[in-house]
Design a protein around this motif. Structure first.
Motif, mmCIF file in Angstrom:
data_model
loop_
_atom_site.group_PDB
_atom_site.id
_atom_site.type_symbol
_atom_site.label_atom_id
_atom_site.label_comp_id
_atom_site.label_asym_id
_atom_site.label_seq_id
_atom_site.Cartn_x
_atom_site.Cartn_y
_atom_site.Cartn_z
ATOM 1 N N UNK A 62 -46.801 17.138 -48.063
ATOM 2 C CA UNK A 62 -47.805 16.088 -47.900
ATOM 3 C C UNK A 62 -47.198 14.837 -47.287
ATOM 4 N N UNK A 63 -45.985 14.505 -47.682
ATOM 5 C CA UNK A 63 -45.341 13.313 -47.136
ATOM 6 C C UNK A 63 -44.946 13.499 -45.677
ATOM 7 N N UNK A 64 -44.610 14.727 -45.276
ATOM 8 C CA UNK A 64 -44.351 15.000 -43.861
ATOM 9 C C UNK A 64 -45.616 14.767 -43.043
ATOM 10 N N UNK A 65 -46.740 15.244 -43.568
ATOM 11 C CA UNK A 65 -48.004 15.077 -42.849
ATOM 12 C C UNK A 65 -48.442 13.614 -42.811
ATOM 13 N N UNK A 66 -48.184 12.876 -43.893
ATOM 14 C CA UNK A 66 -48.502 11.455 -43.902
ATOM 15 C C UNK A 66 -47.687 10.709 -42.849
ATOM 16 N N UNK A 67 -46.423 11.097 -42.697
ATOM 17 C CA UNK A 67 -45.563 10.456 -41.693
ATOM 18 C C UNK A 67 -46.164 10.604 -40.300
ATOM 19 N N UNK A 68 -46.757 11.758 -40.012
ATOM 20 C CA UNK A 68 -47.388 11.965 -38.703
ATOM 21 C C UNK A 68 -48.544 11.000 -38.504
ATOM 22 N N UNK A 69 -49.314 10.751 -39.576
ATOM 23 C CA UNK A 69 -50.441 9.835 -39.477
ATOM 24 C C UNK A 69 -49.970 8.381 -39.333
ATOM 25 N N UNK A 70 -48.854 8.068 -39.975
ATOM 26 C CA UNK A 70 -48.325 6.698 -39.900
ATOM 27 C C UNK A 70 -47.787 6.378 -38.507
ATOM 28 N N UNK A 71 -47.314 7.409 -37.799
ATOM 29 C CA UNK A 71 -46.767 7.221 -36.453
ATOM 30 C C UNK A 71 -47.525 8.102 -35.454
ATOM 31 N N UNK A 72 -48.821 7.855 -35.271
ATOM 32 C CA UNK A 72 -49.584 8.678 -34.326
ATOM 33 C C UNK A 72 -49.059 8.484 -32.905
ATOM 34 N N UNK A 73 -48.970 9.573 -32.181
ATOM 35 C CA UNK A 73 -48.500 9.531 -30.788
ATOM 36 C C UNK A 73 -47.065 9.040 -30.655
ATOM 37 N N UNK A 74 -46.297 9.115 -31.741
ATOM 38 C CA UNK A 74 -44.877 8.734 -31.702
ATOM 39 C C UNK A 74 -44.074 9.880 -32.316
ATOM 40 N N UNK A 75 -43.760 10.876 -31.506
ATOM 41 C CA UNK A 75 -43.114 12.069 -32.044
ATOM 42 C C UNK A 75 -41.682 11.809 -32.494
ATOM 43 N N UNK A 76 -41.080 10.737 -31.988
ATOM 44 C CA UNK A 76 -39.694 10.450 -32.371
ATOM 45 C C UNK A 76 -39.581 9.986 -33.823
ATOM 46 N N UNK A 77 -40.682 9.472 -34.380
ATOM 47 C CA UNK A 77 -40.646 8.978 -35.748
ATOM 48 C C UNK A 77 -41.688 9.648 -36.645
ATOM 49 N N UNK A 78 -42.715 10.225 -36.043
ATOM 50 C CA UNK A 78 -43.737 10.902 -36.838
ATOM 51 C C UNK A 78 -43.473 12.374 -37.051
ATOM 52 N N UNK A 79 -42.583 12.961 -36.257
ATOM 53 C CA UNK A 79 -42.329 14.400 -36.357
ATOM 54 C C UNK A 79 -41.424 14.723 -37.539
ATOM 55 N N UNK A 80 -41.550 15.939 -38.032
ATOM 56 C CA UNK A 80 -40.662 16.451 -39.073
ATOM 57 C C UNK A 80 -39.229 16.435 -38.560
ATOM 58 N N UNK A 81 -38.310 16.045 -39.412
ATOM 59 C CA UNK A 81 -36.915 15.863 -39.023
ATOM 60 C C UNK A 81 -36.292 17.117 -38.422
ATOM 61 N N UNK A 82 -36.753 18.292 -38.820
ATOM 62 C CA UNK A 82 -36.187 19.542 -38.301
ATOM 63 C C UNK A 82 -36.908 20.046 -37.055
ATOM 64 N N UNK A 83 -37.853 19.238 -36.542
ATOM 65 C CA UNK A 83 -38.576 19.662 -35.352
ATOM 66 C C UNK A 83 -39.758 20.541 -35.706
ATOM 67 N N UNK A 84 -40.124 21.433 -34.788
ATOM 68 C CA UNK A 84 -41.261 22.328 -34.979
ATOM 69 C C UNK A 84 -40.796 23.779 -34.906
ATOM 70 N N UNK A 85 -41.649 24.676 -35.394
ATOM 71 C CA UNK A 85 -41.310 26.107 -35.317
ATOM 72 C C UNK A 85 -41.219 26.563 -33.861
ATOM 73 N N UNK A 86 -42.048 25.997 -32.997
ATOM 74 C CA UNK A 86 -41.986 26.365 -31.575
ATOM 75 C C UNK A 86 -40.657 25.930 -30.967
ATOM 76 N N UNK A 87 -40.216 24.713 -31.285
ATOM 77 C CA UNK A 87 -38.928 24.248 -30.772
ATOM 78 C C UNK A 87 -37.801 25.140 -31.277
ATOM 79 N N UNK A 88 -37.826 25.445 -32.558
ATOM 80 C CA UNK A 88 -36.772 26.261 -33.138
ATOM 81 C C UNK A 88 -36.783 27.675 -32.557
#
Length: 425
Positions: A152-178
């Motif tokens: 839930x806190x990961x998802x909240x971070x995305x909302x706090x930084x909309x359109x800012x993937x450098x700070x709103x994204x999960x620290x480990x990236x995405x499954x597609x990136x991995x």
């Protein structure tokens, strides 16, 4: 404490005989950039589990045992705008070893393997090893949702930084990136990291000068100038409260509420912000814990946390789904209560004393001491224990009222349950 800095390498020592262990933390720091997240996550897996000489987890464990049970780990962290790969190792001081044995040189040799001789083959990470740990990391991604609060806190971070993937994204990236990573790309990134990262090492305990000299020899020291990275991040401007939710077949709803609190480490209102967070929801004496959980019985748990690197405060609660609107209302009323000056000074005094006691007790943890030195370096603020205690004691009620009035709700995320079982169960 001693500092040694070359063009891109800084070593800080904390020499003390208080502890029986020596601890070393090495940080490879970069400016936060989402394109690097998955690669750094993979590196933490690869560097932490094998080297050319110790080519399996079993062999790594055996070598740690030979070094008198040294503990070792590699992880990735984010401190505001700083993205870091951290290597930790802890080992017994030589003077506590039998028969005048010395472990420091063996520790340096092991770290040389980890940093300079990872398990590679023809300019790539060894393929079978790479694919195994890539699969492990993908499995971890798929299991994150099982940790409801964290998800839930990961998802909240995305909302706090909309359109800012450098700070709103999960620290480990995405499954597609991995999923798209291969052993060559991660190897090339690691070579780039060794040249471009700002490297900081913190050594604490009974520190021999020879150990620091040997450490300096194995750490990368390229030609680019060491430049202090700014850790502070400001929330983007927003005129509306962003909301999102996800439904799961679980009993509780995890409610997270993100607020803007534009106070940063080193600011005049920093210590009031620390105490304000404790007063609102950061301690068992807090308004939210007392009013929402204890008096109203509307939350299984409820707390708040303050981030002094991005100027935010988060409220998290485990509730029944039908109570979400009421809990949100009560949280707003709790903030208004503080904003209106309805503050129990005895509670504030208790919070101050608790913070001071925690600060004093951290002196008994070598890891805490090194962690404070790292934070001191990145925020460029020297707050020793005496200054911290003075800062806490100096906080007045008027400052807490001011902060409550500054607080602005920015985002709400809920991981919604079905609430089929009642609260007594």
């Amino acid at each position: 404490m001693d500092k040694n800095k070359s063009d891109n390498l800084k070593i800080v020592t904390y020499d003390t005989d208080k502890f029986k262990n020596t601890k070393l933390s090495i940080y490879f720091n970069l400016k936060s950039d989402a394109k690097n997240f998955a690669k750094m996550a993979m590196l933490s897996e690869l560097l932490g589990n094998a080297t050319q000489k110790y080519s399996s987890e079993t062999e790594v464990s055996r070598q740690l045992s030979r070094m008198f049970g040294a503990s070792f780990g590699v992880t990735v962290l984010r401190y505001g705008d700083i993205h870091t790969l951290r290597i930790n190792i802890s080992f017994p001081n030589d003077k506590y070893l039998p028969d005048n044995q010395h472990v420091g040189t063996a520790i340096i040799g092991f770290l040389d393997e980890v940093i300079n001789h990872p398990l590679t083959d023809n300019n790539r990470f060894e393929e079978t090893f790479f694919e195994l740990h890539k699969a492990n990391l993908l499995n971890y991604f798929n299991s994150i949702i099982e940790d409801r609060d964290y998800y839930a806190n990961i998802q909240l971070q995305k909302l706090m930084f909309p359109n800012d993937i450098n700070h709103g994204s999960f620290l480990y990236g995405t499954t597609d990136q991995l999923s798209s990573l291969d052993s060559v790309a991660v190897y090339e990134f690691y070579q780039w990291l060794l040249v471009n990262a700002n490297v900081m090492a913190f050594v604490g305990g009974h520190v021999e000068s020879d150990f620091v000299d040997e450490l300096r020899q194995i750490l990368p020291d390229s030609n680019h100038k060491f430049e202090r990275l700014d850790p502070f991040v400001k929330l983007p401007e927003s005129s509306q409260v962003l909301r999102d939710e996800k439904s799961l077949d679980i009993e509780q709803t995890v409610l997270t509420m993100g607020y803007e609190l534009p106070v940063y480490s080193g600011d005049p209102l920093y210590f009031p912000a620390v105490i304000f967070n404790q007063l609102l929801g950061g301690s068992p004496q807090s308004v939210l814990f007392t009013d929402v959980r204890e008096k109203q019985s509307l939350a299984y748990d409820i707390s708040s946390s303050y981030n002094s690197l991005n100027g935010s405060l988060t409220v998290s609660a485990g509730i029944l789904p039908q109570n979400q609107a009421l809990v949100e209302k009560l949280v707003a009323e709790s903030i208004d209560k503080i904003a209106g000056g309805n503050i129990d000074n005895a509670v504030v005094d208790g919070i101050k004393q608790s913070l001071i006691d925690q600060r004093k007790s951290s002196a008994d943890s070598l890891g805490s001491q090194l962690g404070k030195l790292f934070i001191k370096e990145i925020v460029n603020e020297d707050t020793d224990d005496a200054k911290y205690i003075d800062g806490v004691n100096a906080v007045r009620t008027e400052a807490l009222i001011e902060l409550a009035n500054k607080l602005k709700l920015r985002a709400v995320y809920s991981l919604k349950g079905n609430g089929e079982r009642d609260e007594d169960n």
